[in-house]
Design a protein around this motif. Structure first.
Motif, mmCIF file in Angstrom:
data_model
loop_
_atom_site.group_PDB
_atom_site.id
_atom_site.type_symbol
_atom_site.label_atom_id
_atom_site.label_comp_id
_atom_site.label_asym_id
_atom_site.label_seq_id
_atom_site.Cartn_x
_atom_site.Cartn_y
_atom_site.Cartn_z
ATOM 1 N N VAL A 112 -0.853 -14.007 5.181
ATOM 2 C CA VAL A 112 -0.188 -12.841 4.603
ATOM 3 C C VAL A 112 -0.644 -11.590 5.331
ATOM 4 O O VAL A 112 -1.851 -11.350 5.477
ATOM 5 C CB VAL A 112 -0.493 -12.701 3.097
ATOM 6 N N LEU A 113 0.320 -10.796 5.810
ATOM 7 C CA LEU A 113 0.024 -9.479 6.363
ATOM 8 C C LEU A 113 0.292 -8.465 5.257
ATOM 9 O O LEU A 113 1.431 -8.323 4.795
ATOM 10 C CB LEU A 113 0.921 -9.164 7.564
ATOM 11 N N PHE A 114 -0.734 -7.772 4.818
ATOM 12 C CA PHE A 114 -0.603 -6.759 3.777
ATOM 13 C C PHE A 114 -0.350 -5.415 4.464
ATOM 14 O O PHE A 114 -1.203 -4.926 5.207
ATOM 15 C CB PHE A 114 -1.863 -6.708 2.916
ATOM 16 N N THR A 115 0.827 -4.844 4.231
ATOM 17 C CA THR A 115 1.269 -3.693 5.014
ATOM 18 C C THR A 115 1.421 -2.445 4.151
ATOM 19 O O THR A 115 1.592 -2.520 2.935
ATOM 20 C CB THR A 115 2.617 -3.979 5.690
ATOM 21 N N GLY A 116 1.393 -1.293 4.826
ATOM 22 C CA GLY A 116 1.641 -0.029 4.156
ATOM 23 C C GLY A 116 1.327 1.137 5.062
ATOM 24 O O GLY A 116 0.368 1.093 5.834
ATOM 25 N N GLN A 117 2.145 2.176 4.975
ATOM 26 C CA GLN A 117 1.923 3.407 5.725
ATOM 27 C C GLN A 117 1.794 3.131 7.228
ATOM 28 O O GLN A 117 0.887 3.612 7.899
ATOM 29 C CB GLN A 117 0.707 4.153 5.173
ATOM 30 N N ASN A 118 2.724 2.304 7.727
ATOM 31 C CA ASN A 118 2.860 2.010 9.160
ATOM 32 C C ASN A 118 1.697 1.221 9.759
ATOM 33 O O ASN A 118 1.504 1.219 10.976
ATOM 34 C CB ASN A 118 3.061 3.308 9.961
ATOM 35 N N LEU A 119 0.944 0.535 8.900
ATOM 36 C CA LEU A 119 -0.171 -0.279 9.383
ATOM 37 C C LEU A 119 -0.175 -1.630 8.683
ATOM 38 O O LEU A 119 0.204 -1.739 7.514
ATOM 39 C CB LEU A 119 -1.518 0.402 9.097
ATOM 40 N N VAL A 120 -0.625 -2.661 9.411
ATOM 41 C CA VAL A 120 -1.072 -3.890 8.757
ATOM 42 C C VAL A 120 -2.497 -3.591 8.317
ATOM 43 O O VAL A 120 -3.418 -3.499 9.125
ATOM 44 C CB VAL A 120 -1.035 -5.097 9.715
ATOM 45 N N ARG A 121 -2.667 -3.408 7.013
ATOM 46 C CA ARG A 121 -3.941 -2.919 6.483
ATOM 47 C C ARG A 121 -4.907 -4.039 6.128
ATOM 48 O O ARG A 121 -6.097 -3.808 5.910
ATOM 49 C CB ARG A 121 -3.692 -2.037 5.265
ATOM 50 N N GLY A 122 -4.389 -5.261 6.063
ATOM 51 C CA GLY A 122 -5.236 -6.395 5.757
ATOM 52 C C GLY A 122 -4.508 -7.684 6.087
ATOM 53 O O GLY A 122 -3.266 -7.723 6.079
ATOM 54 N N ILE A 123 -5.262 -8.721 6.390
ATOM 55 C CA ILE A 123 -4.686 -10.037 6.674
ATOM 56 C C ILE A 123 -5.437 -11.066 5.845
ATOM 57 O O ILE A 123 -6.672 -11.090 5.845
ATOM 58 C CB ILE A 123 -4.771 -10.381 8.174
ATOM 59 N N GLY A 124 -4.686 -11.873 5.128
ATOM 60 C CA GLY A 124 -5.303 -12.869 4.265
ATOM 61 C C GLY A 124 -4.735 -14.252 4.494
ATOM 62 O O GLY A 124 -3.653 -14.417 5.073
ATOM 63 N N TYR A 160 0.815 -1.212 0.000
ATOM 64 C CA TYR A 160 0.000 0.000 0.000
ATOM 65 C C TYR A 160 0.852 1.267 0.000
ATOM 66 O O TYR A 160 0.338 2.367 0.162
ATOM 67 C CB TYR A 160 -0.909 -0.001 1.245
ATOM 68 N N GLY A 161 2.153 1.114 -0.202
ATOM 69 C CA GLY A 161 3.044 2.248 0.006
ATOM 70 C C GLY A 161 3.237 3.157 -1.188
ATOM 71 O O GLY A 161 3.857 4.209 -1.062
ATOM 72 N N ASN A 162 2.740 2.768 -2.376
ATOM 73 C CA ASN A 162 2.895 3.617 -3.554
ATOM 74 C C ASN A 162 1.634 3.512 -4.420
ATOM 75 O O ASN A 162 0.797 2.613 -4.218
ATOM 76 C CB ASN A 162 4.150 3.218 -4.339
ATOM 77 N N PRO A 163 1.470 4.411 -5.385
ATOM 78 C CA PRO A 163 0.233 4.415 -6.189
ATOM 79 C C PRO A 163 -0.038 3.108 -6.922
ATOM 80 O O PRO A 163 -1.194 2.691 -7.047
ATOM 81 C CB PRO A 163 0.464 5.575 -7.164
ATOM 82 N N ILE A 164 1.008 2.441 -7.421
ATOM 83 C CA ILE A 164 0.804 1.180 -8.138
ATOM 84 C C ILE A 164 0.249 0.114 -7.199
ATOM 85 O O ILE A 164 -0.714 -0.595 -7.530
ATOM 86 C CB ILE A 164 2.131 0.707 -8.777
ATOM 87 N N ALA A 165 0.851 0.005 -6.009
ATOM 88 C CA ALA A 165 0.375 -0.983 -5.037
ATOM 89 C C ALA A 165 -1.060 -0.682 -4.629
ATOM 90 O O ALA A 165 -1.888 -1.598 -4.503
ATOM 91 C CB ALA A 165 1.290 -0.991 -3.814
ATOM 92 N N ARG A 166 -1.373 0.588 -4.437
ATOM 93 C CA ARG A 166 -2.743 0.938 -4.030
ATOM 94 C C ARG A 166 -3.748 0.634 -5.139
ATOM 95 O O ARG A 166 -4.886 0.257 -4.862
ATOM 96 C CB ARG A 166 -2.807 2.412 -3.608
#
Length: 343
Positions: A77-89, A10-16
């Protein structure tokens, strides 16, 4: 034990954009656009676990071939970005298919196709700060989890325990084990060793798809931790698991176990875990305490006190009450907590 992958996402526009396209929504892999890119074997395997012909997906470029080859169904899988675990799958099917990946995500101009693809059996949006992982014994404050990281063994177990993650695959395994034991007893046959019980490959129902991430205990611990001053507060990894809090200060060493409920079954669980953790404290425990969001019933407080364990409960927001165990019970139990004289 499942592997745990920490996946920056989630850290860059492509990932988002990838997140929006294949995590915020399911991909209809059975549609003409996608089905033509799948081999017959891949499509059949996807249908076995995603019978609705849609699923969430993520992928990685060839740089991550080795890491991605390690992942299997049921890994986390911990999906991370911007200092947060934003999702877990929870990983479903893993496979390599550049054509299918390119239908979902534009190839990276430098690294190429996101060809290492995996579906998700279950997925849950979260907002867990990195600091909750940093508090675990094997992790370091300030680690921003740059690049895909695949954890195994103790580190993976710490993540699963520390963040309260329970997978659909593990729940199914437990149900399968229960069914096998019940059947063996009912039919008078031998109970199969646990390693002989295999995870079912049957289709996952839609109502099974949300991975469990238990947050109540973590939030309770964080609120109580904020009330502590003048002490060292850590989490201790023991052969029995990870303590919720290990507190060292002028009054000695305290081990604290938190539960999301004050009902009897949770009180019993806290009691068992505290007695299991206590002998592994680097300094002999001077106090064991069970932490609850509400005051347990009188009989359950008496149960804790019988073993010299204090009862802590949330009285009002940011205020906690301690019901101290009798001194004679604590003094009697301290040798037992430390395992003194027990071989």
């Amino acid at each position: 034990m499942p592997l745990v992958a920490i996946q920056p996402s989630y850290g860059n526009p492509i990932a988002r954009r990838h997140w929006r396209d294949t995590l915020d929504q399911e991909v209809p892999f059975g549609s003409e656009e996608y089905a033509a890119t799948l081999s017959g074997e891949q499509r059949d395997a996807l249908l076995r676990i995603h019978p609705t012909e849609s699923a969430r997906f993520w992928g990685a470029t060839s740089v991550q071939d080795k890491n991605m080859a390690r992942l299997r169904m049921g890994d986390v899988v911990l999906f991370t970005g911007q200092n947060l675990v934003r999702g877990i799958g929870e990983v479903g099917l893993t496979f390599r298919n550049a054509e299918f990946a390119d239908a979902m995500w534009t190839p990276d101009p430098d690294k190429g196709s996101w060809r290492n693809v995996y579906s998700l059996l279950s997925f849950r949006h979260t907002e867990i700060p990195y600091s909750e992982i940093w508090d675990l014994p094997s992790f370091n404050a300030g680690d921003n989890f740059m690049g895909l990281r695949v954890l195994e063994g103790d580190k993976a177990d710490e993540i699963l325990q520390g963040l309260g993650i329970g997978t659909v695959t593990e729940a199914r395994r437990k149900l399968a084990r229960d069914a096998e034991v019940a059947n063996a007893i009912a039919t008078g046959t031998r109970v199969v060793p646990v390693e002989g019980v295999h995870t079912s490959t049957a289709a996952y129902r839609r109502d099974e798809r949300e991975i469990q991430v238990l947050r109540a205990e973590a939030l309770l611990v964080n609120e109580y931790k904020a009330t502590l001053t003048g002490v060292e507060v850590t989490r201790l990894r023991t052969p029995s698991g990870i303590t919720d809090l290990h507190v060292t200060g002028p009054d000695g060493t305290e081990v604290i176990e938190a539960k999301s409920s004050g009902d009897h079954i949770h009180v019993r669980a806290a009691l068992a875990q505290l007695l299991d953790y206590a002998p592994h404290s680097p300094l002999p425990a001077d106090r064991l305490s069970a932490l609850f969001p509400v005051r347990p019933a009188a009989k359950d407080i008496t149960l804790l006190h019988r073993y010299g364990i204090d009862c802590l409960y949330r009285l009002t927001p940011h205020t906690f009450e301690r019901i101290v165990a009798p001194d004679e019970a604590r003094m009697y139990m301290r040798k037992i907590w430390a395992g003194v004289g027990i071989s």
